[in-house]
Design an enzyme around this catalytic site. Structure first.
Site, mmCIF file in Angstrom:
data_model
loop_
_atom_site.group_PDB
_atom_site.id
_atom_site.type_symbol
_atom_site.label_atom_id
_atom_site.label_comp_id
_atom_site.label_asym_id
_atom_site.label_seq_id
_atom_site.Cartn_x
_atom_site.Cartn_y
_atom_site.Cartn_z
ATOM 1 N N ARG A 48 -61.743 12.843 88.453
ATOM 2 C CA ARG A 48 -61.763 14.268 88.073
ATOM 3 C C ARG A 48 -61.949 15.144 89.309
ATOM 4 O O ARG A 48 -61.331 16.194 89.432
ATOM 5 C CB ARG A 48 -62.874 14.525 87.045
ATOM 6 C CG ARG A 48 -62.523 13.970 85.669
ATOM 7 C CD ARG A 48 -63.739 13.683 84.836
ATOM 8 N NE ARG A 48 -64.352 14.852 84.254
ATOM 9 C CZ ARG A 48 -65.571 14.859 83.703
ATOM 10 N NH1 ARG A 48 -66.293 13.750 83.684
ATOM 11 N NH2 ARG A 48 -66.057 15.958 83.179
ATOM 12 N N LYS B 24 -69.831 25.656 84.132
ATOM 13 C CA LYS B 24 -68.997 26.659 83.459
ATOM 14 C C LYS B 24 -69.300 26.696 81.963
ATOM 15 O O LYS B 24 -69.494 27.757 81.373
ATOM 16 C CB LYS B 24 -67.500 26.349 83.648
ATOM 17 C CG LYS B 24 -67.054 26.227 85.087
ATOM 18 C CD LYS B 24 -65.551 25.970 85.207
ATOM 19 C CE LYS B 24 -65.062 24.666 84.630
ATOM 20 N NZ LYS B 24 -65.507 23.438 85.304
ATOM 21 N N ARG C 276 -75.497 13.493 82.081
ATOM 22 C CA ARG C 276 -75.317 14.482 81.007
ATOM 23 C C ARG C 276 -75.188 13.848 79.618
ATOM 24 O O ARG C 276 -74.501 12.860 79.430
ATOM 25 C CB ARG C 276 -74.051 15.293 81.313
ATOM 26 C CG ARG C 276 -73.714 16.336 80.284
ATOM 27 C CD ARG C 276 -72.742 17.342 80.821
ATOM 28 N NE ARG C 276 -71.377 16.847 80.959
ATOM 29 C CZ ARG C 276 -70.346 17.615 81.312
ATOM 30 N NH1 ARG C 276 -70.529 18.886 81.585
ATOM 31 N NH2 ARG C 276 -69.141 17.109 81.418
ATOM 32 N N ARG D 250 -55.968 24.973 85.278
ATOM 33 C CA ARG D 250 -56.418 23.983 86.260
ATOM 34 C C ARG D 250 -55.319 23.661 87.263
ATOM 35 O O ARG D 250 -55.521 22.800 88.122
ATOM 36 C CB ARG D 250 -56.839 22.704 85.546
ATOM 37 C CG ARG D 250 -58.297 22.746 85.109
ATOM 38 C CD ARG D 250 -58.701 21.403 84.534
ATOM 39 N NE ARG D 250 -60.112 21.230 84.570
ATOM 40 C CZ ARG D 250 -60.841 20.833 83.509
ATOM 41 N NH1 ARG D 250 -60.264 20.579 82.368
ATOM 42 N NH2 ARG D 250 -62.129 20.691 83.621
ATOM 43 N N ARG E 35 -70.247 11.811 76.782
ATOM 44 C CA ARG E 35 -68.798 11.895 76.927
ATOM 45 C C ARG E 35 -68.261 10.657 77.629
ATOM 46 O O ARG E 35 -68.842 10.194 78.608
ATOM 47 C CB ARG E 35 -68.427 13.143 77.737
ATOM 48 C CG ARG E 35 -68.319 14.379 76.889
ATOM 49 C CD ARG E 35 -68.078 15.607 77.714
ATOM 50 N NE ARG E 35 -66.917 15.515 78.613
ATOM 51 C CZ ARG E 35 -66.410 16.551 79.259
ATOM 52 N NH1 ARG E 35 -66.951 17.753 79.102
ATOM 53 N NH2 ARG E 35 -65.389 16.413 80.065
HETATM 54 P P1 AMP Z 1 -63.185 19.295 80.387
HETATM 55 O O1 AMP Z 1 -63.899 19.206 79.080
HETATM 56 O O2 AMP Z 1 -62.794 20.693 80.718
HETATM 57 O O3 AMP Z 1 -63.954 18.628 81.501
HETATM 58 O O4 AMP Z 1 -61.804 18.471 80.218
HETATM 59 C C1 AMP Z 1 -61.800 17.103 79.878
HETATM 60 C C2 AMP Z 1 -60.429 16.496 80.166
HETATM 61 O O5 AMP Z 1 -59.431 17.157 79.344
HETATM 62 C C3 AMP Z 1 -59.921 16.642 81.591
HETATM 63 O O6 AMP Z 1 -60.439 15.657 82.464
HETATM 64 C C4 AMP Z 1 -58.417 16.489 81.378
HETATM 65 O O7 AMP Z 1 -58.052 15.155 81.120
HETATM 66 C C5 AMP Z 1 -58.202 17.282 80.078
HETATM 67 N N1 AMP Z 1 -57.990 18.722 80.376
HETATM 68 C C6 AMP Z 1 -58.835 19.742 80.051
HETATM 69 N N2 AMP Z 1 -58.346 20.924 80.478
HETATM 70 C C7 AMP Z 1 -57.171 20.634 81.117
HETATM 71 C C8 AMP Z 1 -56.195 21.431 81.789
HETATM 72 N N3 AMP Z 1 -56.326 22.773 81.897
HETATM 73 N N4 AMP Z 1 -55.121 20.803 82.330
HETATM 74 C C9 AMP Z 1 -54.952 19.472 82.232
HETATM 75 N N5 AMP Z 1 -55.835 18.652 81.612
HETATM 76 C C10 AMP Z 1 -56.943 19.222 81.052
#
Ligand code: AMP
Length: 226
Positions: A182, A20, A137, A98, A171
């Site tokens: 996740r 994405k 990554r 999410r 990360r």
């Molecule tokens: P991402 O960079 O989108 O993979 O997000 C990294 C982390 O941020 C996730 O594993 C969650 O801990 C938190 N996070 C990001 N977006 C959300 C969301 N929409 N709802 C809840 N937690 C989120």
């Protein structure tokens, strides 16, 4: 490239590692406002977002989703900032919603702002591919270009192909243990959004196991970008 700049929103759905973020990076230059919750949380620190403390950072590293009300507040304030900073109101939501609660919240906020959702792209990809993409990554600390030690490494070891920098970011949640959490959070809480947007007539399935160029072509043609 030509994009029709009428106001609308796009939602990107899919598991971690489905690509994405890469596709969003292709759309940024076309005038879309990107709301990427993960990026906001990683970049702002607790001085900018009250409540973004060590507990939140720990939860992120472990792969758990954060509470809906906290995330919805973060998204709303980011959207309002972006609306006040430009005349283009085309939004892409990356990593939000999410959960169904977040999706209902987003519907309400967008209705308030008279911005319809036009597409919900569902990035469909197997867990095996996700594991290879995520555990390998890393990205350039200077220009942000994303690499993968198994699939597309830098041409010269430790030198960014794009900008020549030699510092890279891994990360803290891109490890096997966190990825398992996740993915289980994704199946339990985020996958139901596929039916949610299907029922709204907005869902478009994307074969996200294809190369990023092929996926880009598919999305651009759907959006009508030539
Ligand atoms: P991402 O960079 O989108 O993979 O997000 C990294 C982390 O941020 C996730 O594993 C969650 O801990 C938190 N996070 C990001 N977006 C959300 C969301 N929409 N709802 C809840 N937690 C989120």
């Amino acid at each position: 490239m030509v994009v029709n700049l009428c106001d609308y929103a796009i939602v990107m759905l899919g598991p971690p590692g489905s690509g994405k973020g890469t596709q969003v990076s292709y759309l940024v230059d076309l005038g879309f406002h990107v709301v990427s919750v993960g990026d906001i949380l990683r970049s702002n620190g607790d001085t900018v977002i009250p409540g973004l403390n060590a507990t939140v950072m720990d939860a992120m590293s472990s792969g758990m989703l954060l509470p809906d009300d906290f995330i919805c507040d973060v998204v709303r304030s980011d959207m309002l900032n972006k609306l006040s900073s430009g005349d283009k109101h085309i939004f892409i939501f990356d990593g939000f919603p999410r959960t169904v609660v977040q999706a209902e919240y987003l519907n309400a906020v967008l209705k308030e702002l008279s911005i319809p959702i036009k597409y919900a792209f569902n990035f469909d990809v197997s867990d095996d591919i996700v594991f290879r993409r995520i555990t390998g990554r890393f990205s350039c600390a200077s220009c942000g270009r994303i690499y993968n030690k198994f699939l597309c490494n830098t041409k010269i070891e430790n030198v960014c192909d794009s900008c020549g920098a030699s510092e890279f970011i891994f990360r803290s949640d891109d490890n096997e243990e966190s990825l398992k959490t996740r993915l289980s959070q994704y199946y339990e809480k985020s996958k139901p959004l596929v039916s949610f947007y299907q029922e709204m007539g907005l869902l478009f399935n994307i074969n996200a196991s294809l190369s990023s160029d092929d996926v880009r072509r598919e999305i651009f043609s759907k959006i009508g970008i030539s």
